[in-house]
Design a protein around this motif. Structure first.
Motif, short mmCIF file in Angstrom:
data_model
loop_
_atom_site.label_atom_id
_atom_site.label_comp_id
_atom_site.label_asym_id
_atom_site.label_seq_id
_atom_site.Cartn_x
_atom_site.Cartn_y
_atom_site.Cartn_z
N TYR A 202 38.12 35.69 45.84
CA TYR A 202 38.63 36.61 46.86
C TYR A 202 38.10 36.20 48.23
N TYR A 203 39.00 35.99 49.19
CA TYR A 203 38.57 35.57 50.52
C TYR A 203 39.02 36.52 51.63
N GLY A 204 39.62 37.65 51.25
CA GLY A 204 40.03 38.61 52.26
C GLY A 204 39.28 39.92 52.19
N THR A 205 38.20 39.96 51.41
CA THR A 205 37.41 41.17 51.29
C THR A 205 36.46 41.30 52.48
N ALA A 206 35.70 42.38 52.53
CA ALA A 206 34.82 42.65 53.66
C ALA A 206 33.92 41.45 53.95
N PRO A 207 33.79 41.09 55.24
CA PRO A 207 34.30 41.76 56.44
C PRO A 207 35.52 41.06 57.05
N ALA A 208 36.37 40.45 56.24
CA ALA A 208 37.45 39.59 56.75
C ALA A 208 38.33 40.27 57.78
N ALA A 209 38.77 41.51 57.51
CA ALA A 209 39.73 42.16 58.42
C ALA A 209 39.15 42.37 59.81
N GLY A 420 34.53 43.25 46.87
CA GLY A 420 34.50 42.17 45.90
C GLY A 420 33.98 40.89 46.54
N THR A 421 33.57 39.95 45.71
CA THR A 421 33.05 38.69 46.23
C THR A 421 33.28 37.58 45.22
N GLY A 422 33.56 36.38 45.71
CA GLY A 422 33.82 35.27 44.80
C GLY A 422 34.97 35.63 43.86
N THR A 423 34.76 35.39 42.57
CA THR A 423 35.79 35.75 41.58
C THR A 423 35.58 37.15 41.02
N THR A 424 34.59 37.86 41.56
CA THR A 424 34.36 39.26 41.16
C THR A 424 35.26 40.16 41.99
N LYS A 425 36.22 40.79 41.32
CA LYS A 425 37.23 41.56 42.03
C LYS A 425 36.67 42.79 42.71
#
Length: 535
Positions: A202-209, A420-425
């Motif tokens: 996952y690469y759009g989780t916090a703090p991406a936005a 979420g982070t990495g492959t952890t949803k």
């Protein structure tokens, strides 16, 4: 819609893992672009220079907030990246719309306010990749799922589909209203929590936005003199999770906490401070949102008629009392110290009764009589509406979310995915939900990066820091029937800002639910007022 091409060129938007290229909405998607984080390209490189001559002139009929149609001729600048090292440039791009003529009269927007209208909702991705004109930013909702116990994920109006791509149903298009008023509109796409790369990370989780929105602001300010409009008068707007991001953008102007993320993305070497902030029903203060929700809606049943676990609800209410006391806030309009014990009185006197009064006063005599006949809990006397807190809760009816509302014990809430982070949803972000986890976790403590992520995502933290370059003007709105979050979230936000001397315009819309905006014309007028703009 009429089109006149001016210095056309292909805008290249990368899509990472796929091979070849495809045309989407007239835009060439370059599949060979990188889809990984990192890189060393300078954010101040030529790649981020805005080409002011690369636009298409469009003519469109746009209704203003009062419903009056106007013929607006504007320059539309197709999608372009606002960072030099995009991890996903399909989403990390923006469009610009600049009015040049309204109802046949020439418009000089060179000194106009710039309305930065984000389309974030439920912390999901938003995109302008298919935009061919103003107001076409889209929220991507695929794979959102449903909340346990009924309802829909945070930030999605009831009845809205949980799949596909589109604008949030019923939300007012502020980008269109902005250019119809003679302002410049910038619509940024952003990464969101559902995005994964080819490895499943996952690469759009916090703090991406929020990093993306800050990068978009830096891009605008870096291009002062090239992007039309006053880059010192940027006004952010957003609804729901987008409202939270708008508030966070305003509260955290130039905070060094984001520097590493912005450098990694190749953001422009410029300020990310904005002048004013518009936030509608902000889903904010997430680490305290479960407690606030139970204080507000704990007594209300779900739409299924089922009562939530009252033991959990009472424990969370107790947490809210401790948190509220720790804030040491004074209510607006001279109310005094805000506590869990007097917050219902504060909401009634400061917001709810005035909101009902405003609504009823605007009705015709016959319509007012009919409304009061159906809502006998309201006492209408001397042109004012009064009622009790308990009667108000009964009037609203079913709560939208089960408990906990945001950090679900089974990690099924959208906000769990947001952390979420990495492959952890999904992950827990509160100790209370971690201890009560129902998925089999044995961890005793939250993951070590969670505290920093919470600071990066919470406007309340940054308000306490009193950043000198924060927004000083605030427009905050919420519907009185909005049980997507607690009424205290926006009220605390407003009070905290008021307590440090900011200009705050905060009201609730009577009988309105989530993602509503019933006074957009007033907001457009407010923008001109606070920015000092005169045509």
């Amino acid at each position: 819609m009429k089109h006149r091409a001016v210095k056309r060129r292909n805008v290249v938007i990368g899509i990472g893992a796929a091979a070849g290229a495809a045309a989407v909405g007239g835009i060439t998607l370059n599949a060979n672009a990188s889809n990984t984080r990192g890189g060393s390209t300078s954010g101040s490189s030529g790649a981020l220079v805005f080409d002011k001559d690369d636009y298409t002139e469009l003519t469109e009929t746009i209704a203003d907030a009062a419903g009056k149609n106007h013929e607006v001729v504007y320059r539309f600048y197709k999608p372009r990246n606002y960072v030099a090292n995009p991890s996903d440039d399909t989403h990390q791009s923006l469009v610009v719309s600049v009015p040049v003529k309204i109802d046949g009269k020439a418009v000089d927007a060179s000194k106009a306010p710039i309305v930065l209208a984000n389309a974030v909702g439920a912390y999901m991705p938003s995109s302008v990749a298919k935009a061919t004109g103003v107001g076409q930013a889209q929220l991507e909702m695929t794979g959102m799922g449903a909340m346990p116990g009924g309802g829909t994920p945070s930030g999605i109006p009831s009845g809205m589909p949980n799949g596909g791509t589109g604008a949030i149903n019923g939300m007012v298009n502020l980008a269109k209203l902005a250019i119809a008023a003679g302002y410049v509109a910038v619509e940024p796409g952003t990464r969101g929590r559902s995005l994964t790369d080819s490895s499943g990370a996952y690469y759009g989780t916090a703090p991406a936005a929020i990093v993306d929105l800050k990068a978009a602001v830096r891009y605008i300010r870096f291009n002062k003199g090239r992007i039309p409009g006053n880059t010192d008068r940027i006004v952010s707007t957003g609804t729901s999770a987008g409202g939270a991001m708008s508030a966070l953008l305003g509260a955290s102007g130039d905070s060094p906490l984001y520097d590493t993320y912005l450098k990694e993305a190749g953001a422009a070497d410029a300020s990310d401070a904005i002048f004013a902030t518009g936030a509608w029903c902000p889903i904010a203060d997430l680490e305290h949102a479960d407690a606030a929700y139970e204080w507000n809606w704990g007594a209300n049943k779900l739409s299924t008629g089922k009562q939530v676990d009252q033991t959990v609800s009472k424990e969370l209410k107790s947490q809210f009392a401790e948190y509220q006391a720790s804030l040491k806030l004074k209510g607006m309009k001279g109310f005094g110290n805000l506590t869990a014990r007097n917050y219902d009185e504060y909401l009634l006197k400061t917001y709810l009764q005035p909101s009902a009064t405003k609504y009823l006063a605007a009705l015709s005599g016959s319509d007012r009589t009919a409304y009061l006949a159906k809502n006998t809990f309201i006492t209408w006397s001397d042109g004012k509406a009064t009622f009790t807190w308990d009667d108000y809760l009964t009037h609203v009816g079913a709560r939208k979310k089960t408990t906990p509302a945001f950090d679900a014990f089974d990690q099924s809430a959208g906000e769990n995915n947001e952390f979420g982070t990495g492959t952890t949803k999904a992950r827990h972000f509160t100790a209370y939900s971690l201890v009560n986890d129902t998925t089999g976790l044995t961890a005793k403590r939250l993951d070590s990066d969670i505290p920093e992520l919470l600071r990066l995502m919470n406007p309340m933290y940054h308000i306490a820091q009193r950043h000198s370059n924060r927004s000083k003007h605030w427009w905050i709105r919420l519907g009185t029937s909005d049980s997507d979050t607690s009424l205290t979230v926006s009220a605390n936000l407003a009070a905290a800002l008021d307590n440090i001397g900011d200009d705050v315009d905060h009201e609730y819309y009577w009988d309105q639910g989530h993602a509503t905006n019933t006074d957009p014309g007033d907001f457009i007028t407010w923008v001109a007022k606070v920015t000092g703009y005169k045509k």
